[in-house]
Every structure is written in C-alpha cells, then in structure tokens.
Design a protein around this motif. Structure first.
Motif, mmCIF file in Angstrom:
data_model
loop_
_atom_site.group_PDB
_atom_site.id
_atom_site.type_symbol
_atom_site.label_atom_id
_atom_site.label_comp_id
_atom_site.label_asym_id
_atom_site.label_seq_id
_atom_site.Cartn_x
_atom_site.Cartn_y
_atom_site.Cartn_z
ATOM 1 N N ARG A 5 -2.775 -11.425 -7.200
ATOM 2 C CA ARG A 5 -3.367 -10.465 -6.278
ATOM 3 C C ARG A 5 -2.306 -9.974 -5.287
ATOM 4 N NH1 ARG A 5 -9.139 -11.007 -3.551
ATOM 5 N NH2 ARG A 5 -9.569 -10.941 -5.756
ATOM 6 N N LYS A 6 -1.495 -10.874 -4.759
ATOM 7 C CA LYS A 6 -0.429 -10.478 -3.828
ATOM 8 C C LYS A 6 0.596 -9.594 -4.527
ATOM 9 C CE LYS A 6 -0.658 -14.406 -0.697
ATOM 10 N NZ LYS A 6 0.070 -15.546 -0.147
ATOM 11 N N LEU A 7 0.909 -9.921 -5.755
ATOM 12 C CA LEU A 7 1.856 -9.115 -6.525
ATOM 13 C C LEU A 7 1.288 -7.724 -6.795
ATOM 14 C CD1 LEU A 7 4.588 -9.133 -7.972
ATOM 15 C CD2 LEU A 7 3.400 -9.920 -10.016
ATOM 16 N N LEU A 8 0.004 -7.656 -7.118
ATOM 17 C CA LEU A 8 -0.654 -6.380 -7.381
ATOM 18 C C LEU A 8 -0.708 -5.529 -6.105
ATOM 19 C CD1 LEU A 8 -2.115 -4.625 -9.436
ATOM 20 C CD2 LEU A 8 -4.240 -5.741 -8.768
ATOM 21 N N VAL A 9 -1.034 -6.132 -4.981
ATOM 22 C CA VAL A 9 -1.082 -5.404 -3.710
ATOM 23 C C VAL A 9 0.325 -4.941 -3.325
ATOM 24 C CG1 VAL A 9 -1.541 -5.647 -1.228
ATOM 25 C CG2 VAL A 9 -3.193 -6.509 -2.875
ATOM 26 N N GLY A 10 1.300 -5.780 -3.512
ATOM 27 C CA GLY A 10 2.690 -5.413 -3.206
ATOM 28 C C GLY A 10 3.185 -4.268 -4.076
ATOM 29 N N ALA A 11 2.840 -4.299 -5.366
ATOM 30 C CA ALA A 11 3.246 -3.223 -6.277
ATOM 31 C C ALA A 11 2.540 -1.920 -5.920
ATOM 32 C CB ALA A 11 2.948 -3.614 -7.718
ATOM 33 N N ALA A 12 1.268 -2.005 -5.527
ATOM 34 C CA ALA A 12 0.536 -0.802 -5.133
ATOM 35 C C ALA A 12 1.133 -0.201 -3.868
ATOM 36 C CB ALA A 12 -0.944 -1.133 -4.935
ATOM 37 N N MET A 13 1.467 -1.026 -2.901
ATOM 38 C CA MET A 13 2.069 -0.521 -1.662
ATOM 39 C C MET A 13 3.442 0.088 -1.928
ATOM 40 S SD MET A 13 0.905 -3.456 1.044
ATOM 41 C CE MET A 13 1.737 -2.713 2.403
ATOM 42 N N ALA A 14 4.217 -0.532 -2.797
ATOM 43 C CA ALA A 14 5.546 0.006 -3.121
ATOM 44 C C ALA A 14 5.424 1.346 -3.825
ATOM 45 C CB ALA A 14 6.314 -0.989 -3.994
ATOM 46 N N SER A 15 4.471 1.472 -4.735
ATOM 47 C CA SER A 15 4.317 2.746 -5.447
ATOM 48 C C SER A 15 3.814 3.839 -4.502
ATOM 49 C CB SER A 15 3.397 2.598 -6.650
ATOM 50 O OG SER A 15 2.100 2.203 -6.236
ATOM 51 N N VAL A 16 2.965 3.489 -3.520
ATOM 52 C CA VAL A 16 2.516 4.469 -2.532
ATOM 53 C C VAL A 16 3.708 4.951 -1.706
ATOM 54 C CG1 VAL A 16 1.171 4.732 -0.409
ATOM 55 C CG2 VAL A 16 0.120 3.710 -2.416
ATOM 56 N N LEU A 17 4.572 4.043 -1.306
ATOM 57 C CA LEU A 17 5.748 4.432 -0.520
ATOM 58 C C LEU A 17 6.715 5.292 -1.323
ATOM 59 C CD1 LEU A 17 6.502 1.133 1.419
ATOM 60 C CD2 LEU A 17 5.617 3.270 2.351
ATOM 61 N N VAL A 18 6.910 4.938 -2.567
ATOM 62 C CA VAL A 18 7.841 5.702 -3.414
ATOM 63 C C VAL A 18 7.290 7.082 -3.709
ATOM 64 C CG1 VAL A 18 8.875 5.812 -5.704
ATOM 65 C CG2 VAL A 18 8.942 3.677 -4.418
ATOM 66 N N LEU A 19 6.017 7.184 -4.079
ATOM 67 C CA LEU A 19 5.431 8.471 -4.404
ATOM 68 C C LEU A 19 5.164 9.312 -3.159
ATOM 69 C CD1 LEU A 19 2.940 7.517 -7.246
ATOM 70 C CD2 LEU A 19 5.122 8.714 -7.433
ATOM 71 N N GLY A 20 5.072 8.694 -2.008
ATOM 72 C CA GLY A 20 4.875 9.443 -0.767
ATOM 73 C C GLY A 20 6.059 10.329 -0.444
ATOM 74 N N GLY A 21 7.238 9.961 -0.836
ATOM 75 C CA GLY A 21 8.426 10.773 -0.585
ATOM 76 C C GLY A 21 8.595 11.912 -1.570
ATOM 77 N N CYS A 22 7.893 11.866 -2.692
ATOM 78 C CA CYS A 22 8.052 12.901 -3.711
ATOM 79 C C CYS A 22 7.392 14.213 -3.347
ATOM 80 C CB CYS A 22 7.480 12.417 -5.044
ATOM 81 S SG CYS A 22 8.416 11.072 -5.774
ATOM 82 N N PHE A 23 6.336 14.168 -2.565
ATOM 83 C CA PHE A 23 5.561 15.369 -2.304
ATOM 84 C C PHE A 23 5.745 15.891 -0.886
ATOM 85 C CE2 PHE A 23 3.296 12.999 -5.618
ATOM 86 C CZ PHE A 23 3.395 13.934 -6.630
ATOM 87 N N GLY A 24 6.841 15.536 -0.270
ATOM 88 C CA GLY A 24 7.113 16.013 1.078
ATOM 89 C C GLY A 24 7.473 17.487 1.073
ATOM 90 N N GLY A 25 7.407 18.089 2.237
ATOM 91 C CA GLY A 25 7.734 19.512 2.354
ATOM 92 C C GLY A 25 9.213 19.750 2.108
ATOM 93 N N GLY A 26 9.528 20.941 1.656
ATOM 94 C CA GLY A 26 10.916 21.304 1.404
ATOM 95 C C GLY A 26 11.636 21.650 2.684
#
Length: 87
Positions: A5-26
């Motif tokens: 469960r901790k690994l799953l939550v950690g992976a979800a948080m990491a993917s949110v942080l990584v994908l959050g930078g992809c859709f930023g404004g130009g």
C-alpha cells in the motif's frame, strides 16, 4: 500488505508530480522578431552600406521569403572606394 500500500501510494504521488510538469503553460513571454520582407532604406545609402547589408544576411537560410527591393532605390556608385570582397 502495508508495504504494498505504501509503495502504491508512493508510486501514485510520484506519477502525479511527474505528469504535473508535462501540462504546464508555455513560455509565452518571448517577443517574436519581425519578419523582414524588403531591403531597408539604410542599405541604399552607399555601395559599401549595401555590401555590408548583404554580408549580414545568412547564406544558409533557405526557409525565408525572398527580399524585395523598391523600384525607387538605387545604389549610388562609389568611384573612389576600393572594391569590397563578398567572400
């Protein structure tokens, strides 16, 4: 189970942080340089000014539109100046 469960939550948080930078404004604050479509009047002041302008043009630029020259502009000849090499 707790480790999974901790690994799953950690992976979800990491993917949110990584994908959050992809859709930023130009970076829209940059100013576009104006497109030059004709030879400026300052290039027709003398033959050496015209040659100097020609030397500032990029020889490898094959994507720009060709420059136009006004019918009223003529380069005055310079009889006293030495020839300027174009190479």
């Amino acid at each position: 189970m707790k480790i999974t469960r901790k690994l799953l939550v950690g992976a979800a948080m990491a993917s949110v942080l990584v994908l959050g930078g992809c859709f930023g404004g130009g970076d829209d604050d940059s100013v576009a340089t104006p497109v030059v479509t004709e030879v400026p009047d300052s290039a027709f002041a003398s033959a050496s000014a015209f040659v100097t302008y020609l030397l500032t043009l990029s020889a490898s630029d094959e994507s720009s539109e060709p420059l136009t020259i006004k019918d009223t502009n003529a380069v005055p000849p310079e009889d006293s100046a030495e020839p300027i090499p174009l190479v």
